[in-house]
Design an enzyme around this catalytic site. Sequence first.
Site, PDB file in Angstrom:
ATOM      1  N   HIS A   1      67.614 -39.988 -65.349  1.00 41.23           N
ATOM      2  CA  HIS A   1      66.542 -39.092 -64.518  1.00 41.23           C
ATOM      3  C   HIS A   1      65.586 -38.849 -65.662  1.00 41.23           C
ATOM      4  CE1 HIS A   1      64.338 -37.843 -61.115  1.00 41.23           C
ATOM      5  NE2 HIS A   1      63.653 -37.450 -61.532  1.00 41.23           N
TER       6      HIS A   1
ATOM      7  N   HIS B   1      61.189 -39.329 -67.043  1.00 38.79           N
ATOM      8  CA  HIS B   1      59.847 -39.678 -67.056  1.00 38.79           C
ATOM      9  C   HIS B   1      59.632 -39.261 -68.912  1.00 38.79           C
ATOM     10  CE1 HIS B   1      59.877 -38.303 -62.795  1.00 38.79           C
ATOM     11  NE2 HIS B   1      60.737 -37.921 -62.947  1.00 38.79           N
TER      12      HIS B   1
ATOM     13  N   ARG C   1      56.580 -41.210 -69.191  1.00 39.47           N
ATOM     14  CA  ARG C   1      55.533 -41.696 -69.149  1.00 39.47           C
ATOM     15  C   ARG C   1      54.448 -42.619 -69.861  1.00 39.47           C
ATOM     16  NH1 ARG C   1      56.028 -37.028 -65.480  1.00 39.47           N
ATOM     17  NH2 ARG C   1      55.784 -35.532 -66.520  1.00 39.47           N
TER      18      ARG C   1
ATOM     19  N   ASN D   1      57.270 -43.212 -61.778  1.00 37.09           N
ATOM     20  CA  ASN D   1      55.468 -42.488 -61.301  1.00 37.09           C
ATOM     21  C   ASN D   1      55.113 -42.336 -62.091  1.00 37.09           C
ATOM     22  OD1 ASN D   1      57.381 -40.097 -62.161  1.00 37.09           O
ATOM     23  ND2 ASN D   1      56.744 -38.832 -61.335  1.00 37.09           N
TER      24      ASN D   1
ATOM     25  N   GLU E   1      62.546 -42.234 -58.138  1.00 37.26           N
ATOM     26  CA  GLU E   1      62.936 -41.580 -57.027  1.00 37.26           C
ATOM     27  C   GLU E   1      61.456 -41.705 -55.727  1.00 37.26           C
ATOM     28  OE1 GLU E   1      61.433 -38.305 -59.942  1.00 37.26           O
ATOM     29  OE2 GLU E   1      62.002 -36.847 -58.953  1.00 37.26           O
TER      30      GLU E   1
ATOM     31  N   HIS F   1      63.396 -37.778 -53.727  1.00 41.59           N
ATOM     32  CA  HIS F   1      63.045 -36.283 -54.173  1.00 41.59           C
ATOM     33  C   HIS F   1      63.351 -35.919 -53.065  1.00 41.59           C
ATOM     34  CE1 HIS F   1      60.130 -33.503 -56.911  1.00 41.59           C
ATOM     35  NE2 HIS F   1      61.194 -33.143 -55.484  1.00 41.59           N
TER      36      HIS F   1
ATOM     37  N   HIS G   1      67.933 -34.085 -58.936  1.00 43.24           N
ATOM     38  CA  HIS G   1      68.344 -32.610 -59.119  1.00 43.24           C
ATOM     39  C   HIS G   1      68.045 -31.775 -57.827  1.00 43.24           C
ATOM     40  CE1 HIS G   1      63.860 -34.202 -57.331  1.00 43.24           C
ATOM     41  NE2 HIS G   1      63.969 -34.868 -58.745  1.00 43.24           N
TER      42      HIS G   1
ATOM     43  N   ASP H   1      65.940 -35.529 -65.726  1.00 45.15           N
ATOM     44  CA  ASP H   1      64.499 -35.034 -65.056  1.00 45.15           C
ATOM     45  C   ASP H   1      63.847 -34.400 -65.702  1.00 45.15           C
ATOM     46  OD1 ASP H   1      62.520 -35.106 -63.363  1.00 45.15           O
ATOM     47  OD2 ASP H   1      63.125 -33.159 -61.697  1.00 45.15           O
TER      48      ASP H   1
HETATM   49  O1  DOR Z   1      58.542 -31.184 -61.770  1.00 49.10           O
HETATM   50  C1  DOR Z   1      58.554 -32.327 -61.640  1.00 49.10           C
HETATM   51  N1  DOR Z   1      57.805 -33.424 -62.178  1.00 49.10           N
HETATM   52  N2  DOR Z   1      59.511 -32.742 -60.599  1.00 49.10           N
HETATM   53  C2  DOR Z   1      59.623 -34.365 -60.338  1.00 49.10           C
HETATM   54  O2  DOR Z   1      59.966 -34.380 -59.844  1.00 49.10           O
HETATM   55  C3  DOR Z   1      58.329 -35.060 -61.187  1.00 49.10           C
HETATM   56  C4  DOR Z   1      57.755 -34.811 -62.409  1.00 49.10           C
HETATM   57  C5  DOR Z   1      57.511 -35.239 -63.442  1.00 49.10           C
HETATM   58  O3  DOR Z   1      56.636 -36.476 -62.831  1.00 49.10           O
HETATM   59  O4  DOR Z   1      56.211 -34.120 -63.656  1.00 49.10           O
HETATM   60 ZN    ZN Z   2      61.968 -36.723 -61.634  1.00 48.94          ZN
END
Ligand code: DOR
Ligand code: ZN
Length: 403
Positions: A48, A50, A52, A82, A140, A170, A209, A273
Amino acid sequence: MIYGKIFYNGEFIEAGIEVENGRIKRIGKLLKGRRVEGVILPAGIDVHVHFRDFDEKHKETIETGSLAALHGGICLAVDQPNTRPLVDSEESYFQRMEKAEKCTYVDYALNLALTNNNANRLEEIIKKIQRKYFLPAVGEAFLQNERKELEISYETLKAASMVNAKITVHAEDPRFVRVGQPNFLFRSREAEVVAVEECEKIGNFHFCHLSTKEAVERVTRGTFEVTPHHILLSVEDYDRLGELVNVNPPLRQKRDSEWLLKNFSRIQLLASDHAPHTIEDKKMGSAGFPGVETMYPIFVYLAKIGVVGFGELVEKIAVNPSKLFGFREYGSLEVGKLANFVVFDLKDVQKIRSDKLHSLCDWTPYEGFKAVFPREVYIRGEEVLQSGIRAGKILKLNKKFIS
Ligand code: DOR
Ligand code: ZN
């Protein structure tokens, strides 16, 4: 090739590891090799992160995120969709994988977004992706999100659960989420507990999470992961973190984080995460903590001082992620598997400093925490940390990795 204290079959043995064509060829006491200090553990899998990139390159890119992963002893990162724009179609999926192929430092896999908008085409999109790539999961899936384009209802989730793919959720129910700062005062624990309860009624999901005892106890059909920050931090860190405190799900009470640590053996997977935002974005309320580089090092330190066991740590950071997501060739030091391992010199305890970390976001919620960072990292047999060779690959060919 190297010789030392290897975590093998659930225990430490003094032995050498021989590698051929990126795989472990032999592990044995009589093998010769360069002697290394400390312990040799399987490299971690972070299911998990991100990373970006795309329109959020100022927060993180696949290149910087995967470099951070490498320095944290992670050999395989599963990126979340995402992004801006979203990875919710075969086109955007292919585009991101092609980008990753050019710049990733660790092995790379990507989940597909599941939203109310693409759910009716889900099966078709998955099939197209799986002809080319290994798809770890869909999700998620966000039951609640500031970005409306990301939201999914329980009804759609139920329909999607019929599809033959793992769905990660999520789990925060929108009925219990309000907006405000700091977010732990506005996103109640019921949001998580109710979401898990509802999801458990409708299908078999992987919960991202989880942060409360009640939610963990409600998972009977599904599986779940827990983050280092929900185990090690709580609302009591608000004084220290100030405007950096927001994360979803939010930090909980001290008794919650203590319960998670005490019940570490019950946790199926650790996942970071890793959700980097710049300090300016944090000041505007963005939720998320970076964590891919600090997860393994902090827990190796906790194992060194006996707070958790090395065996349970390896299980949650390598063995179980491999089993649960079908990364058959990863996760343990065994003959025939990929030669992904990390040397941690347990005498080399350091205090975490954000200026030494590799994420673009430039801060960490663990400033000053003790950790043991990798001394050497091997991916597919290549010593990537010391020599700086980029060894990461994107996961292709679906069948190869499925158990
Ligand atoms: O705190 C978080 N930030 N929780 C998430 O599920 C998404 C993540 C994000 O992409 O910034
Ligand atoms: Zn996440």
